[in-house]
Write an enzyme that holds these catalytic residues in place. Structure first.
Site, short mmCIF file in Angstrom:
data_model
loop_
_atom_site.label_atom_id
_atom_site.label_comp_id
_atom_site.label_asym_id
_atom_site.label_seq_id
_atom_site.Cartn_x
_atom_site.Cartn_y
_atom_site.Cartn_z
N SER A 1 0.83 -1.20 0.00
CA SER A 1 0.00 0.00 0.00
C SER A 1 0.86 1.25 0.00
O SER A 1 0.53 2.25 -0.64
CB SER A 1 -0.89 0.00 1.24
OG SER A 1 -0.10 -0.11 2.40
N ASP B 1 8.33 -2.78 -5.30
CA ASP B 1 6.93 -2.39 -5.22
C ASP B 1 6.62 -1.21 -6.13
O ASP B 1 5.60 -1.18 -6.82
CB ASP B 1 6.58 -1.99 -3.78
CG ASP B 1 6.86 -3.11 -2.82
OD1 ASP B 1 7.17 -4.21 -3.29
OD2 ASP B 1 6.77 -2.87 -1.62
#
Ligand code: NG1
Length: 526
Positions: free
Chosen positions: A168, A213
């Site tokens: 996230s 990521d």
């Protein structure tokens, strides 16, 4: 796959068909909520997704290649730009979140020349600020030091669970940097520039993160996984799975153990980064000729196991006048055996022991390796960490070979169970190494993995940083229901979950697309 971040013309450009109806509703709600908070429509939405990592765990910060894919869950930032919010020396950022009870709105008047981030405070807007800071550094490089940023009004809607191993934070930082670049007049945002700045920016929030990521969030393409390599420069390319029979499905299962890298960094994530960097320095000191310096590279602490790897083989090949380099898998096997002989202490190494080998003082060791972010450890498990990294880097290459070398591909139309099982075995080996050698699993993830394998998963493992969060499972399509039922029976039913949590516990994941911009015309989404 370089190029610029796409400007989507419809939500179909962003989401897979199965997600379209719910996403259309969500985007419309975001725009109308923006209007009710700020009194006008947003000008654009910046979007970056979370990711699941298929294979290559905890090796990106040692600069070895990894294989993640983007997921549907994402961060949306609806934005309007307002120059009147600026004074001579400051500009104003107003930022709110659709989950306003959990993430309260803030207003900042930020000096033109610096973005302060207090990494000691766990505050949701720090992730926006770190994207802001990185984007402004790039804008200043392009337009000069006295570049004046624009004021912005922002509303965020994030659906990637925080601390869930689906990244996230990277989705938030990448979306923030994209929003700031766009708000400040950059109509074409280069994907590589955006990714590189998001990687460096995220380190400002208190985590020594790798680059997987952010790369997955920015570069992914719908329908394919992403092979990301970090040396000599950051590169990402789509990778397709061959057709199999039975068909393969990725299931993502949450453990509901929250693993917050920010809070546990000193004993988990940041400590592993330090251990890998120390292992690189140690192996260099004992295996390379005296006085050899490792090249400074893009790893969080400036040197990496990959840097050691390259230096070692460059020097030995030079010394033996070898005419060609060994294939990388062979090099990795050799490094595994060298590490087993050079780093023999299972119990780990003290700072004094490492400093003596590096021929530096303990103070110098601390300032070079443990001062950027604090770590708490009396001993550093260099042997185990290096062995995990080299063996995991090798597994990524073996997995890629199975996917991309036609010699390994199963015959079209035939039963491909044996091939599927080979892919699964590599994932299972990753889990074993994460659990036993890198020590980044947890009992709950181990349970999910065991239950899934018993119910028919080919390969099951933690995904992301670990110590909780999510797990990923390679399951034949005809066993998906059985695996889900087994989890419900043997794991989730014991947790007392809310309906919302039950809904989110298991996701069948299709590879999604990466970052995108969406221009909102007069409050209109279509
Ligand atoms: P998570 O915690 O899942 O976002 C983290 C790192 C990655 C990588 C993995 C382990 C950040 C932002 N992400 O992922 O770079 O190192 O752990 O493979 O720190």
């Amino acid at each position: 796959m370089a190029g610029s971040v796409p400007v989507a013309r419809s939500l179909q450009d962003i989401y897979t068909d199965d997600a379209l109806a719910s996403q259309t509703k969500r985007w419309a709600a975001l725009v109308s909520r923006f209007e009710s908070i700020y009194g006008h429509a947003p000008e654009f939405v910046a979007r970056s997704p979370g990711r699941v990592n298929i294979i290559g765990e905890h090796i990106d910060y040692s600069l070895y290649a990894v294989l993640p894919m983007a997921i549907t869950a994402d961060v949306l930032l609806a934005v309007s730009v307002d120059s009147f919010l600026s004074t001579k020396s400051t500009y104003r950022i107003q930022i709110a979140n659709v989950q306003d009870a959990k993430f309260p709105a803030h207003e900042f008047d930020i000096p033109h020349d610096a973005v302060e981030i207090d990494a000691t405070v766990h505050e949701w807007t720090n992730y926006f600020k770190s994207g802001l800071r990185g984007a402004l550094e790039l804008l200043r490089k392009k337009h000069g030091a006295d570049f004046k940023p624009k004021g912005m009004r922002i509303l965020m809607d994030g659906t990637v669970p925080a601390g869930g191993g689906l990244s996230s934070s990277a989705a938030f930082v990448s979306a923030s940097a994209l929003a700031v670049m766009t708000a400040n007049g950059e109509h074409v945002v280069d994907k590589t520039e955006l990714t590189e700045l998001a990687i460096v920016s995220e380190r400002a929030v208190g985590v020594n993160s790798g680059g997987m990521d952010q790369s997955a969030s920015v570069f992914s393409e719908r329908g394919s996984a992403l092979f990301v390599s970090f040396t000599p420069t950051l590169k990402a390319r789509p990778v397709h799975f061959p057709k199999t029979n039975p068909e393969l499905t990725f299931l993502i299962a949450q453990s509901f153990v929250t693993a917050d890298k920010f809070v546990t960094g000193p004993i988990h994530y940041n400590l592993r980064v330090v251990e890998c960097s120390l292992a690189a320095a140690y192996l260099n000191a004992v295996l390379n000729p005296p006085g050899t310096r490792l090249p400074a590279d893009a790893a969080p602490l400036g040197i990496s196991l990959h840097g050691f790897h390259e230096t070692y083989f460059a020097l030995t090949e030079h010394a033996t006048k070898a005419s060609s380099s060994k294939p990388v898998p062979e090099q990795l096997r050799e490094l595994i055996s060298l590490t087993e002989n050079a780093l023999t202490k299972q119990e780990g190494y003290t700072r004094e022991e490492i400093a003596a080998v590096l021929n530096i003082t303990v103070d110098e060791l601390n300032s070079q390796f443990t001062s950027r972010f604090p770590v708490r450890a009396d001993r550093f498990k260099l042997r185990q960490r290096a062995l995990h990294v080299f063996s995991e880097a090798l597994r990524v290459l073996q997995f890629m070979e199975l996917l991309e070398d036609p010699a390994h591909h199963p015959e079209a139309g035939s039963d491909t169970s044996a091939y599927n099982a080979k892919l699964g075995t590599l994932l299972n080996e990753t889990q074993d190494s994460c659990r036993d050698v890198y020590e980044c699993s947890c009992p709950e993830i181990d349970d999910l993995v065991t239950i899934a394998r018993k119910a028919g998963s080919y390969g099951s493992r933690l995904t992301g940083a670990g110590w909780g969060g999510c797990s990923v499972h390679l399951v034949p399509a005809d066993k998906v229901a059985a695996v889900r039922e087994a989890w419900e029976r043997e794991y989730y039913s014991k947790l007392g979950l809310t309906d919302e949590q039950k809904e989110a516990a298991v996701v069948v994941s299709k590879p999604g697309s990466g970052s995108a911009l969406y221009l909102v015309k007069e409050g209109n989404l279509s």
